[in-house]
Design a protein around this motif. Structure first.
Motif, PDB file in Angstrom:
ATOM      1  N   ALA A 142       0.651  -1.199   0.033  1.00 53.36           N
ATOM      2  CA  ALA A 142      -0.024   0.057   0.000  1.00 53.36           C
ATOM      3  C   ALA A 142       0.951   1.140  -0.165  1.00 53.36           C
ATOM      4  CB  ALA A 142      -0.794  -0.050   1.263  1.00 53.36           C
ATOM      5  N   GLY A 143       0.231   2.242  -0.269  1.00 49.59           N
ATOM      6  CA  GLY A 143       1.125   3.765  -0.305  1.00 49.59           C
ATOM      7  C   GLY A 143       1.187   4.385  -1.480  1.00 49.59           C
ATOM      8  N   ASN A 144       1.724   5.548  -1.208  1.00 50.35           N
ATOM      9  CA  ASN A 144       2.012   6.232  -2.626  1.00 50.35           C
ATOM     10  C   ASN A 144       3.206   6.099  -3.381  1.00 50.35           C
ATOM     11  OD1 ASN A 144      -0.282   7.557  -1.714  1.00 50.35           O
ATOM     12  ND2 ASN A 144       0.719   9.438  -1.579  1.00 50.35           N
ATOM     13  N   ILE A 145       4.387   5.487  -2.463  1.00 49.70           N
ATOM     14  CA  ILE A 145       5.507   5.321  -2.983  1.00 49.70           C
ATOM     15  C   ILE A 145       5.965   3.621  -2.634  1.00 49.70           C
ATOM     16  CG2 ILE A 145       8.017   5.760  -2.867  1.00 49.70           C
ATOM     17  CD1 ILE A 145       6.688   7.878  -4.043  1.00 49.70           C
ATOM     18  N   VAL A 146       6.205   2.743  -3.420  1.00 49.07           N
ATOM     19  CA  VAL A 146       6.732   1.527  -3.195  1.00 49.07           C
ATOM     20  C   VAL A 146       8.255   1.280  -3.241  1.00 49.07           C
ATOM     21  CG1 VAL A 146       6.350  -0.975  -3.708  1.00 49.07           C
ATOM     22  CG2 VAL A 146       4.545   0.662  -3.877  1.00 49.07           C
ATOM     23  N   ARG A 147       8.712   1.243  -2.024  1.00 47.69           N
ATOM     24  CA  ARG A 147      10.476   0.814  -2.224  1.00 47.69           C
ATOM     25  C   ARG A 147      10.404  -0.638  -3.182  1.00 47.69           C
ATOM     26  NH1 ARG A 147      14.784   3.343  -2.671  1.00 47.69           N
ATOM     27  NH2 ARG A 147      16.524   1.942  -2.503  1.00 47.69           N
ATOM     28  N   ALA A 148      11.051  -0.648  -4.064  1.00 46.34           N
ATOM     29  CA  ALA A 148      11.466  -1.704  -5.122  1.00 46.34           C
ATOM     30  C   ALA A 148      12.954  -2.025  -5.268  1.00 46.34           C
ATOM     31  CB  ALA A 148      10.533  -1.696  -6.282  1.00 46.34           C
ATOM     32  N   HIS A 149      13.184  -2.913  -4.070  1.00 48.74           N
ATOM     33  CA  HIS A 149      14.785  -3.340  -4.319  1.00 48.74           C
ATOM     34  C   HIS A 149      15.667  -2.292  -4.091  1.00 48.74           C
ATOM     35  CE1 HIS A 149      18.134  -5.749  -4.945  1.00 48.74           C
ATOM     36  NE2 HIS A 149      18.379  -5.197  -6.064  1.00 48.74           N
ATOM     37  N   ASP A 150      15.932  -1.477  -5.284  1.00 47.43           N
ATOM     38  CA  ASP A 150      16.960  -0.400  -5.455  1.00 47.43           C
ATOM     39  C   ASP A 150      16.273   0.747  -5.763  1.00 47.43           C
ATOM     40  OD1 ASP A 150      16.139  -1.070  -7.878  1.00 47.43           O
ATOM     41  OD2 ASP A 150      18.089  -1.006  -8.689  1.00 47.43           O
ATOM     42  N   ARG A 151      14.892   0.817  -5.800  1.00 49.09           N
ATOM     43  CA  ARG A 151      14.397   2.120  -6.467  1.00 49.09           C
ATOM     44  C   ARG A 151      13.075   2.424  -5.703  1.00 49.09           C
ATOM     45  NH1 ARG A 151      15.633   4.708 -11.145  1.00 49.09           N
ATOM     46  NH2 ARG A 151      13.544   5.916 -12.382  1.00 49.09           N
ATOM     47  N   ASP A 152      12.684   3.727  -5.260  1.00 49.37           N
ATOM     48  CA  ASP A 152      11.388   4.128  -5.117  1.00 49.37           C
ATOM     49  C   ASP A 152      10.527   4.363  -6.257  1.00 49.37           C
ATOM     50  OD1 ASP A 152      12.011   3.995  -2.329  1.00 49.37           O
ATOM     51  OD2 ASP A 152      12.664   6.093  -2.245  1.00 49.37           O
ATOM     52  N   VAL A 153       9.227   3.658  -6.153  1.00 48.86           N
ATOM     53  CA  VAL A 153       8.418   3.468  -7.543  1.00 48.86           C
ATOM     54  C   VAL A 153       7.347   4.298  -6.740  1.00 48.86           C
ATOM     55  CG1 VAL A 153       7.250   2.218  -8.934  1.00 48.86           C
ATOM     56  CG2 VAL A 153       9.450   1.847  -8.553  1.00 48.86           C
ATOM     57  N   ALA A 154       6.845   5.345  -7.908  1.00 50.62           N
ATOM     58  CA  ALA A 154       5.570   6.124  -7.412  1.00 50.62           C
ATOM     59  C   ALA A 154       4.344   5.521  -7.953  1.00 50.62           C
ATOM     60  CB  ALA A 154       5.689   7.546  -8.179  1.00 50.62           C
ATOM     61  N   VAL A 155       3.306   5.533  -7.135  1.00 50.09           N
ATOM     62  CA  VAL A 155       2.095   4.826  -7.623  1.00 50.09           C
ATOM     63  C   VAL A 155       1.414   5.943  -8.039  1.00 50.09           C
ATOM     64  CG1 VAL A 155      -0.177   3.766  -6.781  1.00 50.09           C
ATOM     65  CG2 VAL A 155       2.132   3.222  -5.665  1.00 50.09           C
ATOM     66  N   ARG A 156       0.747   5.979  -9.453  1.00 48.45           N
ATOM     67  CA  ARG A 156      -0.142   7.148  -9.989  1.00 48.45           C
ATOM     68  C   ARG A 156      -1.485   6.759  -9.905  1.00 48.45           C
ATOM     69  NH1 ARG A 156       1.133  11.374 -10.281  1.00 48.45           N
ATOM     70  NH2 ARG A 156       3.198  10.957 -10.948  1.00 48.45           N
ATOM     71  N   VAL A 157      -1.824   5.424 -10.244  1.00 50.76           N
ATOM     72  CA  VAL A 157      -3.339   5.163 -10.014  1.00 50.76           C
ATOM     73  C   VAL A 157      -3.744   3.661  -9.421  1.00 50.76           C
ATOM     74  CG1 VAL A 157      -5.376   4.773 -11.310  1.00 50.76           C
ATOM     75  CG2 VAL A 157      -4.009   6.443 -12.133  1.00 50.76           C
ATOM     76  N   ARG A 158      -4.761   3.648  -8.680  1.00 51.21           N
ATOM     77  CA  ARG A 158      -5.087   2.164  -8.253  1.00 51.21           C
ATOM     78  C   ARG A 158      -6.319   2.178  -8.544  1.00 51.21           C
ATOM     79  NH1 ARG A 158      -1.473  -0.281  -3.922  1.00 51.21           N
ATOM     80  NH2 ARG A 158      -0.018   1.230  -3.280  1.00 51.21           N
TER      81      ARG A 158
END
Ligand code: PD2
Ligand code: ZN
Length: 305
Positions: free
Chosen positions: A96-112
């Motif tokens: 959940a959340g606006n930003i997902v920590r994905a291994h080596d990078r922060d990924v922004a969530v645009r739409v769910r």
């Protein structure tokens, strides 16, 4: 011999016609997986193995193990499109959340979206990473194929006018970093992922609506699910912007996502009860201007080895 047993033996395909065969080689493993998946009775399979030269007790034990490997799980349920409401939207594994920590990078969530379960991300890959993938794939592309629903074989057909290239999972340090990032983003084990696939569409290229899962009602699906089980979710990463068209569309959900370099769309279609979501029917709209490059990751229920 009981009548039902005889019918099942007829349905069971035996690998090769070598006569006496006692080794559990790859062909027999495949035969077992296929026939357990088809619902053949253990007795019919033991019978066929004994006829081929296996010791009866050994055959019973081999069949018992094969059945407990694949038979313990519930059958996959394909929800008919007119009963789409029957699909249970249980918790999505993606954090959940606006930003997902994905291994080596922060990924922004645009739409769910909840029904179907779709998430649109920004900046899964950097521009340099997208460009590197395109350059690595550019000279190795082959006309894309589609799974033939009856035979399970890969056929070149007009429904899918693109060219593709597959990387081996973790084939080098660069691909491993991306495989790990995507596994963390999808929150699904790295080992359950198919290798990354690159697709290239030129003007007019499209991928007509289809399911990424293997419909259990189609006989060819047995072949595909014998390795790693059913597909559970897809991540499509856009490696290029597209000048015109090329959206990823979900016609039964009224949804279209525009390609944006480095961004991605996630969708999940197999829930914890092994139901399949018919609202994930999706396609790649025709490219009307320019070209389109994407990278796809499909995750399976079990390790994909
Ligand atoms: O290119 C696409 O947008 C697309 C759409 C639907 C790709 C796939 N499916 C796929 O590779 O499965
Ligand atoms: Zn697809």
């Amino acid at each position: 011999m009981k009548r039902g047993m005889k019918q099942d033996v007829t349905r069971a395909r035996e690998p090769g016609s070598e006569g006496v065969m006692r080794e559990m080689d790859a062909a027999w493993q495949q035969w077992l997986t296929t026939n357990v998946g088809r619902g053949c009775t253990p007795e019919s399979m033991v019978d066929a193995m004994v006829q081929a030269g296996f010791d009866k007790d050994a055959a019973r034990e081999i069949v018992r193990r094969a059945a407990s490997n694949t038979g313990a799980e519930a059958a996959v349920i394909e929800t008919p499109p007119d009963e789409a409401g029957a699909y249970d939207y249980d918790a999505c594994p993606v954090a959940a959340g606006n930003i997902v920590r994905a291994h080596d990078r922060d990924v922004a969530v645009r739409v769910r979206f909840e029904r179907p379960q779709v998430i649109v991300f920004d900046d899964v890959l950097s521009r340099d990473e997208c460009d590197e993938l395109i350059e690595r794939a550019r000279h190795r592309l082959k006309r894309s194929t589609t799974v033939n629903p009856e035979s399970g074989r890969e056929d070149v057909i007009q429904l899918r006018t693109s060219e593709g290239f597959w990387f081996q999972r973790c084939e080098d340090a660069f691909i491993e970093r991306l495989d790990r990032r995507i596994s963390a983003l999808m929150n699904w084990p790295l080992e359950h992922g198919e290798g990354l696939q690159i697709l290239h569409y030129t003007k007019g290229g499209e991928y007509r609506p289809h399911f990424d899962y293997f419909p259990p009602s189609q006989s060819g699906s047995v072949l595909h699910t014998s390795r790693g089980g059913q597909r559970v979710a897809t991540l499509i990463v856009y490696l290029s912007d597209v000048a015109g068209g090329g959206e990823t569309v979900f016609p039964n959900a009224g949804l279209a996502v525009m390609a944006r370099q480095g961004g991605a769309i996630y969708f999940r279609y197999l829930n914890g009860h092994r139901q399949l979501d018919p609202l994930t029917l999706h396609g790649g709209a025709p490219v009307t201007n320019g070209e389109k490059w994407i990278m796809t990751k499909w995750m399976r229920e079990r390790p994909y080895v």
